[in-house]
Design an enzyme around this catalytic site. Structure first.
Site, PDB file in Angstrom:
ATOM      1  CE1 TYR A 156      24.760  59.966   4.872  1.00  0.00           C
ATOM      2  CE2 TYR A 156      23.463  58.392   6.122  1.00  0.00           C
ATOM      3  CZ  TYR A 156      23.696  59.102   4.955  1.00  0.00           C
ATOM      4  OH  TYR A 156      22.848  58.954   3.891  1.00  0.00           O
TER       5      TYR A 156
ATOM      6  CG  ASN B 189      14.352  58.263   4.108  1.00  0.00           C
ATOM      7  OD1 ASN B 189      14.903  58.665   5.127  1.00  0.00           O
ATOM      8  ND2 ASN B 189      15.019  57.973   3.006  1.00  0.00           N
TER       9      ASN B 189
ATOM     10  CE1 TYR C 127      11.507  60.977   0.284  1.00  0.00           C
ATOM     11  CE2 TYR C 127      11.088  58.730   1.001  1.00  0.00           C
ATOM     12  CZ  TYR C 127      11.952  59.699   0.542  1.00  0.00           C
ATOM     13  OH  TYR C 127      13.276  59.380   0.346  1.00  0.00           O
TER      14      TYR C 127
ATOM     15  CG  HIS D 105      21.263  59.851  -2.953  1.00  0.00           C
ATOM     16  ND1 HIS D 105      19.910  59.917  -3.243  1.00  0.00           N
ATOM     17  CD2 HIS D 105      21.408  58.831  -2.055  1.00  0.00           C
ATOM     18  CE1 HIS D 105      19.270  58.997  -2.548  1.00  0.00           C
ATOM     19  NE2 HIS D 105      20.149  58.312  -1.823  1.00  0.00           N
TER      20      HIS D 105
ATOM     21  CG  ASP E 127      22.591  54.832  -0.180  1.00  0.00           C
ATOM     22  OD1 ASP E 127      22.031  55.523  -1.047  1.00  0.00           O
ATOM     23  OD2 ASP E 127      21.974  54.237   0.706  1.00  0.00           O
TER      24      ASP E 127
ATOM     25  CG  HIS F 103      19.409  55.341  -5.542  1.00  0.00           C
ATOM     26  ND1 HIS F 103      20.688  54.902  -5.294  1.00  0.00           N
ATOM     27  CD2 HIS F 103      18.892  55.655  -4.328  1.00  0.00           C
ATOM     28  CE1 HIS F 103      20.940  54.951  -4.009  1.00  0.00           C
ATOM     29  NE2 HIS F 103      19.860  55.403  -3.384  1.00  0.00           N
TER      30      HIS F 103
ATOM     31  NE  ARG G 190       8.284  54.480  -1.014  1.00  0.00           N
ATOM     32  CZ  ARG G 190       9.542  54.453  -1.370  1.00  0.00           C
ATOM     33  NH1 ARG G 190      10.202  55.580  -1.551  1.00  0.00           N
ATOM     34  NH2 ARG G 190      10.168  53.307  -1.536  1.00  0.00           N
TER      35      ARG G 190
END
EC number: 1.14.11.53
Length: 394
Positions: free
Chosen positions: A139, A193, A195, A204, A206, A266, A277
């Site tokens: 998206y 994700n 990192y 943000h 979701d 969050h 991570r």
């Protein structure tokens, strides 16, 4: 001798001495009773008025009471909000060290395939110190939209991102189904994700109009923390104290729903990513989620049915602006807020400035230099004499 002292008999003398001693004893008892009465009166006065002498102390106490009550009220509100957040969080440790190692090796394979360009365009989204890999459903978000804000996100057309890898189904999703974390067939969107140390993602929620609840995430490679209710400030980057900081261990599963998923933001703070991570986010898209229907959004030649295809329900899809960074991050990139994901200052500039001044295309300095050089080339080719332009100072 008794006659010389005025007493006719020794018994009279003894009698007179006894009465005098009784009088002295009675006087002492009366004095003690009086002192006790005075002390009792003083204690009663002190209880009625804590500071009978100094009015300044009493005034200070009266002034400090509202401050103390306000602070206590704020603490109670924060504790109440933290309690609401916790009510929407489930955490469990499902993956062993060996299982984590197998999944982490698969994540490394995804990274390798992306570097070789083996995925679709919208599958990979790169940013300094953070890469996202969309599978199943992808998206638009953040700087990719011309109109920014909650509710503007859109799903990509079907097939624009790669399918969920089979190993995600076998090693991750199936285990969650077996432990009744999610029902069979729930997941149709998986995002990885990845990192690097110092990476982050700003506060943000979701998109509620895109994804069903719950939101499930599984952490790998190292421990970290998920923070709720933080406020980000840029240039320099600062992050406020969270309402709740949730430790996230390697191999743990975090499930968000209710207040934790919908009513509070969050984020991942830079200071909480001390080692590499990765997190696999598993979600289900809504049936009525708005979707971009055209596959060639950047093409200048569009099919005649483009106007009708742009419509998804009653919503008209905004045009995408591809603004992805392919630069490699240096170790200090986390402290440069201008290149962080979803940089609010960058978003503001790209909206306010005209198209040719936007940083996403090229810097204004290079643009004006190139424009000046091209104008000189044109004038020389036309044979026109060079003109001296007087610059006006403002």
């Amino acid at each position: 001798m008794a006659a010389a002292s005025g007493y006719t008999d020794l018994r009279e003398k003894l009698k007179s001495m006894t009465s005098r001693d009784n009088y002295k004893a009675g006087s002492r008892e009366a004095a003690a009773a009086a002192a006790a009465a005075v002390a009792a009166a003083a204690a009663a006065a002190a209880a009625a008025e804590p500071y009978p002498v100094s009015g300044a102390k009493r005034k200070y106490q009266e002034d400090s009471d509202p401050e103390r009550s306000d602070y206590e009220e704020q603490q109670l509100q924060k504790e109440e909000e933290a309690r609401k957040v916790k009510s929407g969080i489930r955490q469990m440790r499902l993956f062993s060290q060996d299982e984590c190692a197998k999944i982490e090796a698969r994540i490394d394979e995804v990274v390798s395939r992306a570097e070789k360009g083996l995925y679709n365009e919208h599958t990979v989204d790169r940013a300094p110190l953070r890469n996202k890999y969309f599978f199943g459903e992808g998206y638009t978000y953040g700087a990719q939209l011309q109109k920014r804000g909650p509710g503007q996100e859109r799903l990509y057309p079907p097939g624009d991102v790669d399918e969920i890898p089979e190993w995600v189904h076998q090693l991750v999703i199936q285990k969650l189904v077996e432990h009744r974390v999610i029902p069979e067939g729930f997941v149709n969107s998986a995002v990885i994700n990845d990192y690097q140390p110092g990476g982050c993602i700003v506060s943000h929620v979701d998109p509620i109009h895109i994804f069903e609840r719950p939101i499930v995430s599984v952490s790998f490679f190292s421990d970290s923390a998920l923070c709720f209710g933080c406020k980000f400030q840029f240039k320099p980057i600062r992050v406020s104290e969270p309402v709740l900081s949730l430790p996230v261990r390697r191999g743990s599963v975090t499930v968000l729903s209710g207040y934790a998923a919908d009513e509070i933001t969050h984020c991942i703070r830079p200071q909480d990513i001390k080692e590499r991570r990765a997190v696999i986010i598993l979600r289900k898209t809504r049936l009525d989620a708005p979707r971009l229907e055209t596959k060639s959004l950047s093409s200048s030649v569009l099919p005649p049915s483009y106007a009708s295809d742009r419509l998804s329900g009653n919503n008209r899809d905004p045009a995408l602006k591809p603004k992805r960074s392919h630069r490699k991050a240096d170790p200090d990139a986390a402290h440069r807020p201008r290149i962080l994901e979803m940089d609010k200052e960058e978003n503001r500039r790209s909206v306010l400035l005209p198209t040719h001044r936007r940083r996403g295309s090229f810097s204004s300095e290079n643009y004006w230099r190139k424009s000046y050089e091209s104008s000189e080339d044109c004038s020389e080719a036309a044979g026109s004499p060079a003109r001296k332009v007087k610059m006006r100072r403002h």
